[in-house]
Motif scaffolding. Structure first.
Motif, mmCIF file in Angstrom:
data_model
loop_
_atom_site.group_PDB
_atom_site.id
_atom_site.type_symbol
_atom_site.label_atom_id
_atom_site.label_comp_id
_atom_site.label_asym_id
_atom_site.label_seq_id
_atom_site.Cartn_x
_atom_site.Cartn_y
_atom_site.Cartn_z
ATOM 1 N N ARG A 101 -4.354 5.745 12.997
ATOM 2 C CA ARG A 101 -3.885 4.808 11.968
ATOM 3 C C ARG A 101 -4.029 5.416 10.579
ATOM 4 O O ARG A 101 -3.127 5.330 9.736
ATOM 5 C CB ARG A 101 -4.654 3.482 12.035
ATOM 6 N N GLY A 102 -5.174 6.040 10.327
ATOM 7 C CA GLY A 102 -5.414 6.663 9.033
ATOM 8 C C GLY A 102 -4.417 7.770 8.738
ATOM 9 O O GLY A 102 -3.900 7.881 7.617
ATOM 10 N N PHE A 103 -4.120 8.596 9.738
ATOM 11 C CA PHE A 103 -3.147 9.672 9.555
ATOM 12 C C PHE A 103 -1.772 9.080 9.246
ATOM 13 O O PHE A 103 -1.068 9.576 8.356
ATOM 14 C CB PHE A 103 -3.079 10.563 10.798
ATOM 15 N N ARG A 104 -1.391 8.030 9.969
ATOM 16 C CA ARG A 104 -0.087 7.386 9.726
ATOM 17 C C ARG A 104 0.028 6.901 8.286
ATOM 18 O O ARG A 104 1.050 7.069 7.639
ATOM 19 C CB ARG A 104 0.105 6.190 10.662
ATOM 20 N N HIS A 105 -1.037 6.271 7.792
ATOM 21 C CA HIS A 105 -1.026 5.759 6.421
ATOM 22 C C HIS A 105 -0.892 6.898 5.411
ATOM 23 O O HIS A 105 -0.139 6.793 4.445
ATOM 24 C CB HIS A 105 -2.281 4.936 6.127
ATOM 25 N N LEU A 106 -1.632 7.972 5.630
ATOM 26 C CA LEU A 106 -1.561 9.119 4.722
ATOM 27 C C LEU A 106 -0.175 9.754 4.751
ATOM 28 O O LEU A 106 0.375 10.117 3.706
ATOM 29 C CB LEU A 106 -2.631 10.148 5.089
ATOM 30 N N ALA A 107 0.387 9.887 5.957
ATOM 31 C CA ALA A 107 1.721 10.489 6.080
ATOM 32 C C ALA A 107 2.771 9.611 5.413
ATOM 33 O O ALA A 107 3.665 10.115 4.722
ATOM 34 C CB ALA A 107 2.065 10.711 7.561
ATOM 35 N N ALA A 108 2.665 8.306 5.597
ATOM 36 C CA ALA A 108 3.627 7.390 4.979
ATOM 37 C C ALA A 108 3.518 7.453 3.455
ATOM 38 O O ALA A 108 4.534 7.511 2.754
ATOM 39 C CB ALA A 108 3.387 5.962 5.463
ATOM 40 N N ALA A 109 2.307 7.466 2.935
ATOM 41 C CA ALA A 109 2.112 7.560 1.483
ATOM 42 C C ALA A 109 2.672 8.875 0.956
ATOM 43 O O ALA A 109 3.290 8.912 -0.110
ATOM 44 C CB ALA A 109 0.631 7.428 1.144
ATOM 45 N N HIS A 110 2.499 9.941 1.709
ATOM 46 C CA HIS A 110 3.025 11.255 1.321
ATOM 47 C C HIS A 110 4.551 11.230 1.220
ATOM 48 O O HIS A 110 5.134 11.871 0.354
ATOM 49 C CB HIS A 110 2.565 12.308 2.342
ATOM 50 N N ARG A 111 5.190 10.458 2.085
ATOM 51 C CA ARG A 111 6.657 10.340 2.076
ATOM 52 C C ARG A 111 7.136 9.279 1.084
ATOM 53 O O ARG A 111 8.333 9.046 0.957
ATOM 54 C CB ARG A 111 7.164 9.972 3.475
ATOM 55 N N GLY A 112 6.208 8.599 0.418
ATOM 56 C CA GLY A 112 6.592 7.543 -0.514
ATOM 57 C C GLY A 112 6.924 6.250 0.202
ATOM 58 O O GLY A 112 7.667 5.421 -0.304
ATOM 59 N N GLU A 113 6.358 6.076 1.374
ATOM 60 C CA GLU A 113 6.611 4.878 2.169
ATOM 61 C C GLU A 113 5.367 3.999 2.178
ATOM 62 O O GLU A 113 4.265 4.460 1.928
ATOM 63 C CB GLU A 113 6.926 5.246 3.626
ATOM 64 N N VAL A 114 5.600 2.768 2.494
ATOM 65 C CA VAL A 114 4.497 1.850 2.740
ATOM 66 C C VAL A 114 4.819 1.147 4.053
ATOM 67 O O VAL A 114 5.980 0.900 4.371
ATOM 68 C CB VAL A 114 4.320 0.849 1.567
ATOM 69 N N GLU A 115 3.778 0.877 4.835
ATOM 70 C CA GLU A 115 3.989 0.221 6.125
ATOM 71 C C GLU A 115 3.672 -1.260 6.001
ATOM 72 O O GLU A 115 2.683 -1.640 5.371
ATOM 73 C CB GLU A 115 3.094 0.855 7.189
ATOM 74 N N ALA A 116 4.531 -2.057 6.578
ATOM 75 C CA ALA A 116 4.303 -3.498 6.635
ATOM 76 C C ALA A 116 4.152 -3.894 8.101
ATOM 77 O O ALA A 116 4.951 -3.478 8.938
ATOM 78 C CB ALA A 116 5.473 -4.249 6.010
ATOM 79 N N GLU A 117 3.133 -4.663 8.378
ATOM 80 C CA GLU A 117 2.959 -5.192 9.721
ATOM 81 C C GLU A 117 3.470 -6.623 9.697
ATOM 82 O O GLU A 117 2.997 -7.452 8.914
ATOM 83 C CB GLU A 117 1.494 -5.155 10.136
ATOM 84 N N VAL A 118 4.471 -6.886 10.526
ATOM 85 C CA VAL A 118 5.136 -8.184 10.533
ATOM 86 C C VAL A 118 4.919 -8.845 11.888
ATOM 87 O O VAL A 118 5.226 -8.268 12.928
ATOM 88 C CB VAL A 118 6.646 -8.026 10.258
ATOM 89 N N THR A 119 4.392 -10.063 11.851
ATOM 90 C CA THR A 119 4.197 -10.838 13.074
ATOM 91 C C THR A 119 5.143 -12.027 13.022
ATOM 92 O O THR A 119 5.187 -12.762 12.034
ATOM 93 C CB THR A 119 2.740 -11.324 13.182
ATOM 94 N N SER A 120 5.910 -12.168 14.085
ATOM 95 C CA SER A 120 6.850 -13.286 14.194
ATOM 96 C C SER A 120 6.644 -13.975 15.534
ATOM 97 O O SER A 120 6.069 -13.404 16.455
ATOM 98 C CB SER A 120 8.292 -12.783 14.066
#
Length: 186
Positions: A101-120
């Protein structure tokens, strides 16, 4: 990444950051992220593998042998394979999901992305997903990747976690608020 008082999250953050820096320096962020995602799916989908990762009952030797066999069979990059072996040798497999999870967050930030967790309450259709990504992107002023969860217990609406902010428009929450208000009105 946000700091936490949990020793597990601290370990996971340090390992994730170290792996991210190595992957960045070697130009392998996407490769490592993809390979870690495969391991995350294996942990989520295989109860025996999940027990192995989470259990403190296995010795360091047993963990290294098992992870080495998995690495030999799955042929990840040298960086990912060596990382997994080091994690096992240091008896830190229990923190592997947090590291991923930590690596994913760092990689997304590096790409200028932010992750949203959506529950429906029900799976989103393509048009709903498109509108949601567009709206969240305008809110965050970044490219948004959406990780979707389905939880029928929320009855309807959405629960969106983006960064440290949570937006809860679920019917369950609205009903609970109404129930509380009615109790107070008595």
């Amino acid at each position: 990444m946000a700091r936490s008082s949990s020793p597990v999250s601290g370990v996971a953050e340090r390992y994730a950051l170290s792996l991210f820096e190595l992957a960045r320096d070697e130009g392998q962020i996407d490769t490592v992220e993809s390979e870690l995602n495969q391991f995350a799916r294996a942990i989520d989908e295989d109860a025996d593998f999940r027990r192995f990762v989470e259990s403190p009952l296995f010795s360091a030797d047993e963990q290294v042998r098992a992870i080495s066999a998995i690495v030999d069979a799955s042929h990840p990059s040298a960086l990912t394979g060596n990382f997994l072996k080091v994690v096992a040798a240091n008896r830190r497999l229990f923190a592997l999901p947090g590291m991923i999870r930590g690596f994913r967050h760092l990689a997304a930030a590096h790409r200028g992305e932010v992750e949203a967790e959506v529950t429906s309450a029900h799976p989103l259709n393509d048009e709903q997903r498109r509108q949601l990504v567009e709206t969240l992107g305008a809110y965050a002023k970044k490219t948004v990747t959406v990780r979707e969860n389905v939880d029928p217990a929320i009855l309807g609406g959405l629960v969106v976690q983006i960064g440290s902010r949570q937006i809860d428009t679920s019917i369950r929450t609205k009903l609970n608020s109404l129930k509380f208000a009615l109790k107070e009105a008595r």
